[in-house]
Design a protein around this motif. Structure first.
Motif, PDB file in Angstrom:
ATOM      1  N   ASP A  11      60.222  38.867  46.777  1.00 24.49           N
ATOM      2  CA  ASP A  11      60.259  37.561  46.126  1.00 24.49           C
ATOM      3  C   ASP A  11      59.581  37.646  44.769  1.00 24.49           C
ATOM      4  O   ASP A  11      58.523  38.264  44.627  1.00 24.49           O
ATOM      5  CB  ASP A  11      59.551  36.510  46.989  1.00 24.49           C
ATOM      6  N   LEU A  12      60.188  37.006  43.779  1.00 20.48           N
ATOM      7  CA  LEU A  12      59.629  36.984  42.427  1.00 20.48           C
ATOM      8  C   LEU A  12      58.781  35.729  42.243  1.00 20.48           C
ATOM      9  O   LEU A  12      58.921  34.754  42.982  1.00 20.48           O
ATOM     10  CB  LEU A  12      60.754  37.005  41.395  1.00 20.48           C
ATOM     11  N   MET A  13      57.890  35.772  41.235  1.00 23.26           N
ATOM     12  CA  MET A  13      57.048  34.623  40.907  1.00 23.26           C
ATOM     13  C   MET A  13      57.206  34.297  39.430  1.00 23.26           C
ATOM     14  O   MET A  13      57.258  35.201  38.588  1.00 23.26           O
ATOM     15  CB  MET A  13      55.574  34.928  41.190  1.00 23.26           C
ATOM     16  N   THR A  14      57.230  33.009  39.123  1.00 22.37           N
ATOM     17  CA  THR A  14      57.313  32.603  37.726  1.00 22.37           C
ATOM     18  C   THR A  14      56.013  32.956  37.010  1.00 22.37           C
ATOM     19  O   THR A  14      54.951  33.101  37.640  1.00 22.37           O
ATOM     20  CB  THR A  14      57.540  31.087  37.594  1.00 22.37           C
ATOM     21  N   LEU A  15      56.099  33.056  35.717  1.00 19.86           N
ATOM     22  CA  LEU A  15      54.920  33.349  34.906  1.00 19.86           C
ATOM     23  C   LEU A  15      53.851  32.273  35.123  1.00 19.86           C
ATOM     24  O   LEU A  15      52.668  32.589  35.278  1.00 19.86           O
ATOM     25  CB  LEU A  15      55.298  33.448  33.431  1.00 19.86           C
ATOM     26  N   ASP A  16      54.265  31.014  35.180  1.00 20.41           N
ATOM     27  CA  ASP A  16      53.310  29.922  35.380  1.00 20.41           C
ATOM     28  C   ASP A  16      52.569  30.073  36.709  1.00 20.41           C
ATOM     29  O   ASP A  16      51.354  29.885  36.788  1.00 20.41           O
ATOM     30  CB  ASP A  16      54.046  28.578  35.326  1.00 20.41           C
ATOM     31  N   ARG A  17      53.283  30.443  37.752  1.00 18.46           N
ATOM     32  CA  ARG A  17      52.663  30.608  39.081  1.00 18.46           C
ATOM     33  C   ARG A  17      51.684  31.783  39.077  1.00 18.46           C
ATOM     34  O   ARG A  17      50.611  31.708  39.662  1.00 18.46           O
ATOM     35  CB  ARG A  17      53.768  30.812  40.115  1.00 18.46           C
ATOM     36  N   ILE A  18      52.040  32.859  38.407  1.00 22.96           N
ATOM     37  CA  ILE A  18      51.145  34.018  38.301  1.00 22.96           C
ATOM     38  C   ILE A  18      49.891  33.645  37.517  1.00 22.96           C
ATOM     39  O   ILE A  18      48.769  33.931  37.940  1.00 22.96           O
ATOM     40  CB  ILE A  18      51.871  35.218  37.654  1.00 22.96           C
ATOM     41  N   VAL A  19      50.076  33.005  36.380  1.00 27.28           N
ATOM     42  CA  VAL A  19      48.953  32.629  35.513  1.00 27.28           C
ATOM     43  C   VAL A  19      47.946  31.756  36.258  1.00 27.28           C
ATOM     44  O   VAL A  19      46.736  31.899  36.071  1.00 27.28           O
ATOM     45  CB  VAL A  19      49.474  31.896  34.249  1.00 27.28           C
ATOM     46  N   HIS A  20      48.439  30.870  37.123  1.00 24.02           N
ATOM     47  CA  HIS A  20      47.547  29.913  37.786  1.00 24.02           C
ATOM     48  C   HIS A  20      46.935  30.426  39.088  1.00 24.02           C
ATOM     49  O   HIS A  20      46.220  29.672  39.761  1.00 24.02           O
ATOM     50  CB  HIS A  20      48.273  28.585  38.000  1.00 24.02           C
ATOM     51  N   MET A  21      47.166  31.681  39.423  1.00 24.69           N
ATOM     52  CA  MET A  21      46.497  32.228  40.614  1.00 24.69           C
ATOM     53  C   MET A  21      44.989  32.236  40.381  1.00 24.69           C
ATOM     54  O   MET A  21      44.537  32.544  39.277  1.00 24.69           O
ATOM     55  CB  MET A  21      46.978  33.649  40.894  1.00 24.69           C
ATOM     56  N   PRO A  22      44.192  31.954  41.395  1.00 23.83           N
ATOM     57  CA  PRO A  22      42.736  31.888  41.223  1.00 23.83           C
ATOM     58  C   PRO A  22      42.068  33.275  41.283  1.00 23.83           C
ATOM     59  O   PRO A  22      41.101  33.489  42.001  1.00 23.83           O
ATOM     60  CB  PRO A  22      42.305  31.002  42.383  1.00 23.83           C
ATOM     61  N   VAL A  23      42.583  34.202  40.499  1.00 18.16           N
ATOM     62  CA  VAL A  23      42.063  35.573  40.519  1.00 18.16           C
ATOM     63  C   VAL A  23      40.616  35.614  40.047  1.00 18.16           C
ATOM     64  O   VAL A  23      39.803  36.373  40.584  1.00 18.16           O
ATOM     65  CB  VAL A  23      42.960  36.511  39.690  1.00 18.16           C
ATOM     66  N   SER A  24      40.260  34.782  39.082  1.00 16.51           N
ATOM     67  CA  SER A  24      38.873  34.787  38.602  1.00 16.51           C
ATOM     68  C   SER A  24      37.902  34.421  39.729  1.00 16.51           C
ATOM     69  O   SER A  24      36.757  34.881  39.728  1.00 16.51           O
ATOM     70  CB  SER A  24      38.693  33.851  37.413  1.00 16.51           C
ATOM     71  N   ASP A  25      38.355  33.634  40.715  1.00 18.86           N
ATOM     72  CA  ASP A  25      37.503  33.287  41.857  1.00 18.86           C
ATOM     73  C   ASP A  25      37.304  34.469  42.809  1.00 18.86           C
ATOM     74  O   ASP A  25      36.343  34.497  43.576  1.00 18.86           O
ATOM     75  CB  ASP A  25      38.109  32.129  42.652  1.00 18.86           C
ATOM     76  N   LEU A  26      38.205  35.427  42.774  1.00 22.04           N
ATOM     77  CA  LEU A  26      38.116  36.602  43.647  1.00 22.04           C
ATOM     78  C   LEU A  26      37.255  37.704  43.038  1.00 22.04           C
ATOM     79  O   LEU A  26      36.737  38.555  43.747  1.00 22.04           O
ATOM     80  CB  LEU A  26      39.513  37.169  43.917  1.00 22.04           C
ATOM     81  N   ALA A  27      37.126  37.689  41.712  1.00 20.96           N
ATOM     82  CA  ALA A  27      36.444  38.767  40.991  1.00 20.96           C
ATOM     83  C   ALA A  27      34.946  38.530  40.884  1.00 20.96           C
ATOM     84  O   ALA A  27      34.477  37.394  40.836  1.00 20.96           O
ATOM     85  CB  ALA A  27      37.036  38.900  39.587  1.00 20.96           C
ATOM     86  N   ALA A  28      34.215  39.630  40.819  1.00 27.66           N
ATOM     87  CA  ALA A  28      32.779  39.571  40.539  1.00 27.66           C
ATOM     88  C   ALA A  28      32.584  39.135  39.087  1.00 27.66           C
ATOM     89  O   ALA A  28      33.515  39.159  38.280  1.00 27.66           O
ATOM     90  CB  ALA A  28      32.155  40.952  40.764  1.00 27.66           C
ATOM     91  N   GLU A  29      31.358  38.724  38.751  1.00 31.83           N
ATOM     92  CA  GLU A  29      31.078  38.336  37.364  1.00 31.83           C
ATOM     93  C   GLU A  29      31.332  39.484  36.401  1.00 31.83           C
ATOM     94  O   GLU A  29      31.791  39.278  35.290  1.00 31.83           O
ATOM     95  CB  GLU A  29      29.629  37.864  37.229  1.00 31.83           C
ATOM     96  N   ASP A  30      31.009  40.685  36.824  1.00 33.06           N
ATOM     97  CA  ASP A  30      31.259  41.893  36.037  1.00 33.06           C
ATOM     98  C   ASP A  30      32.339  42.666  36.772  1.00 33.06           C
ATOM     99  O   ASP A  30      32.094  43.204  37.861  1.00 33.06           O
ATOM    100  CB  ASP A  30      29.981  42.733  35.923  1.00 33.06           C
TER     101      ASP A  30
END
Length: 191
Positions: free
Chosen positions: A28-47
């Motif tokens: 399944d493909l994802m639109t650019l908007d859907r990819i951009v809005h993924m909460p990846v920053s919430d999964l990542a450490a500060e560094d």
């Protein structure tokens, strides 16, 4: 789980390209908007480090996605393939792995050139060498987003957590369901 110091992502880009895509026959493909809005920053450490796969057609979008996820692209690492691909203007024989950081996230190894040469395998199968390369440069814990096959395992290898649309996932991302989420639902839960 959150606080991943290294995230590898190979988004299933739904970007119109002349001459067809073919990827939609595999996953399944994802639109650019859907990819951009993924909460990846919430999964990542500060560094943290981000390794983001892009094709020649999605290279510009990759920089936007990295920024939306809270990272700054530092350098592209180019995968030089052993065969010519398709292309409307030039024959594509490369893909790129954008290396990005957030916070204070120095690398563990400074001698990696900006290219790797590895054979092409089946559709969208990135070189297995990517894991050793990333582990040499970036600290764990590790997360692979959009995983299509399990990362290599072994007693001398660090564990990679995965979230993906073709294999069972270790984590859940609210609002972004994958097939294995149905295995993780409590009885009587909503799909």
């Amino acid at each position: 789980m959150t606080g991943y110091r290294t995230i590898l992502a190979d988004p299933p880009w739904d970007i119109e390209q002349r001459g067809g895509r073919g990827a939609e026959h595999h996953y399944d493909l994802m639109t650019l908007d859907r990819i951009v809005h993924m909460p990846v920053s919430d999964l990542a450490a500060e560094d943290a480090h981000l390794w983001l796969w892009v094709t020649n057609a999605t290279l510009r979008h990759g920089y936007d996605v990295a920024e939306a996820w809270g990272f700054t692209v530092r350098s592209p690492l180019t995968w030089v393939k052993f065969r010519l691909g398709l292309g409307n203007y030039l024959r594509n024989s490369t893909e790129h792995l954008l290396f990005a950081t957030r916070g204070r996230a120095p690398v563990q190894f400074r001698s990696q050139p900006t290219w790797i040469q590895a054979p092409v395998q089946d559709h969208s199968h990135k070189p297995e060498e990517q894991y050793a390369l990333i582990e040499r440069i970036s600290p764990g814990p590790y997360l692979e987003l959009f995983a299509r096959r399990p990362p290599p395992q072994g007693h001398d290898r660090p564990r990679w957590h995965v979230w993906g649309n073709q294999i069972d996932s270790d984590i859940q991302i609210p609002g972004y369901r994958v097939p294995s989420d149905s295995h993780n639902q409590p009885r009587g839960g909503t799909p």
